[in-house]
Design an enzyme around this catalytic site. Structure first.
Site, short mmCIF file in Angstrom:
data_model
loop_
_atom_site.label_atom_id
_atom_site.label_comp_id
_atom_site.label_asym_id
_atom_site.label_seq_id
_atom_site.Cartn_x
_atom_site.Cartn_y
_atom_site.Cartn_z
N CYS A 161 0.81 -1.23 -0.37
CA CYS A 161 0.05 0.21 -0.16
C CYS A 161 0.66 0.99 0.12
CB CYS A 161 -1.10 -0.18 0.80
SG CYS A 161 -2.38 -1.50 1.31
N HIS A 294 -3.99 7.79 6.20
CA HIS A 294 -3.88 6.23 5.48
C HIS A 294 -5.03 6.11 5.75
CE1 HIS A 294 -2.34 3.09 3.05
NE2 HIS A 294 -2.69 2.00 4.84
N HIS A 329 -9.73 1.00 -0.89
CA HIS A 329 -8.58 1.12 -1.13
C HIS A 329 -8.02 0.89 -1.94
CE1 HIS A 329 -5.03 1.23 0.51
NE2 HIS A 329 -4.45 -0.03 1.60
#
Length: 423
Positions: A161, A294, A329
């Site tokens: 990520c 995040h 995401h």
């Protein structure tokens, strides 16, 4: 050019669940639109799942590049077309060998591999046009280099990520070393069963709409999308008079290696990344006007990030929000997409800008530090914006984007003095 020349973001292309043009994406971003979040029943084996989906028709890969024919590369091509005129001009000016590519991804063409494997099971053989290289992580950067007919350095960063946040650091090194005059950076990831079911096996997929920083959070929504930027070292006078008014003023990277899939509970690596970005930019925490968190909505990430942010910013916490409830995401593409959102927020010069609201149930977790999450219709005048990306294995990255600053006073290339003029 020497290392004191700022790294300017000169062009942007994007395609996300919020839109495929900068203005549409920005409008939907600050409106807190969740229209791009859709239920799918063909991704998880056990149930339907809410995902961020790109709803646009994707272009066909040219026949001469058939070896790169995947959905991930189709999406890459759609985005690349938005910056292609600028790249063509740069080829004439710099030469194709002076333009580099650094792409972040975590899925590449895995969906194509899934389809081929299904045909193997049903028909006894792979499709005739199947090539394993289509699902290799380097395939996206190789495709982009072939599509744009470039011959400079080209490679992929795949650190889960944080992948497409870390590409900005890689590109900066190429530019500062004099290897490239322009670097195309970004990230692209597309939906596939392997990703969804992998996170589901970790009990990390939300049963509904993700709720970052809520006491009721139960996991992530996965999404797809991408963004590409061109980075160049642009002299201060040129940046102030032309298009390069937004710069990459700082980045920070760290690797705490606490656990293969869980962050350090106190966010040590996250703290190091944010502090390194501030140091590189020559900024104090109080100078950050907005922080894109995040904010995955997993129990451990949000607990860690809230503690890390509190430690770095203390009593000067900036307005902050997670945009993942709007896009899902996007994994390896998340860093680039969220950097694109920060770029768009900074693009409204010398005026108040609406901020991306936190879309959630407004139920704070009493066990975690409280953050000043953005409420709808909140406005601010933005000069410096930070974006966080934290990944499996403790691979962390923080970026700071700023309006044009004078780097000349610092021989390390860090921001020192704001230009008091509209750019």
């Amino acid at each position: 050019m020497n290392s004191t020349t700022p790294i300017a973001i000169t062009h942007l292309g994007l395609c996300t669940p919020l839109g495929q043009s900068p203005q549409t994406a920005l409008d939907n971003l600050v409106a807190g639109s969740t229209d791009g979040m859709q239920w799918r029943d063909d991704l998880l084996f056990e149930r339907s799942v809410l995902v961020g989906q790109v709803p646009f028709e994707l272009p066909q890969i040219p026949s001469a590049l058939a070896q790169f024919d995947t959905r991930n590369n189709q999406l890459t091509m759609l985005i690349a077309q938005q910056i292609q005129p600028a790249v063509e001009q740069a080829k004439k000016h710099y030469g194709s060998q002076r333009i580099g590519i650094v792409i972040g991804t975590s899925t590449s063409g895995i969906a194509t591999g899934e389809s081929a494997l299904s045909e193997l099971h049903s028909q006894g053989e792979f499709p005739r046009d199947y090539d394993y290289a289509k699902q290799e992580l380097g395939d996206t950067s190789q495709f982009l280099q072939a599509y744009l007919d470039l011959t400079g350095p080209s490679y992929t960063v795949s650190t889960a990520c944080s992948s497409s946040a870390k590409v900005f650091a890689s590109a900066t090194r190429l530019l500062n070393a004099g290897v490239c005059d322009m670097v195309i950076v970004g990230g692209v990831d597309t939906l596939c069963q392997l990703t969804l079911n992998g996170f589901h096996s970790l009990e990390s997929i939300s049963t509904g709409h993700c709720q970052p920083f809520s006491q009721n959070r139960d996991g992530i929504n996965i999404g797809e999308g991408g963004a590409l930027f061109t980075l160049e070292k642009v002299s201060l006078d040129k940046a102030a008079t032309e298009h390069a008014a937004i710069v990459l003023s700082g980045f920070g990277e760290s690797s705490d290696a606490h656990h293969i899939s869980a962050p350090h509970p106190e966010g040590r690596g996250a703290v190091e990344a944010m502090q390194a970005a501030l140091t590189m930019a020559g900024l104090q925490p109080k100078q950050i006007d907005y922080l894109n968190l995040h904010g995955t909505a997993t129990p451990k990430n949000d607990a860690m990030e809230s503690r890390a942010v509190q430690q770095v910013f203390d009593q000067t916490l900036p307005a902050c929000s997670s945009t993942k409830p709007l896009t899902g995401h996007t994994l390896g593409a998340a860093g680039a997409i969220e950097a694109a959102f920060c770029y768009l927020l900074l693009s409204h010069y010398n005026q108040q800008q609406y901020l991306p609201p936190q879309v959630w149930d407004n139920q704070r977790d009493p066990n975690d530090p409280s953050l000043p999450l953005v409420k709808p219709q909140t406005q601010a005048k933005l000069t410096h914006v930070m974006s966080n990306s934290f990944a499996f294995g403790g691979s962390n990255a923080s970026l700071i984007l700023s309006r044009q600053y004078d780097f000349s006073a610092n021989n390390q290339g860090t921001a020192q003095q704001e230009i008091n003029q509209d750019v």
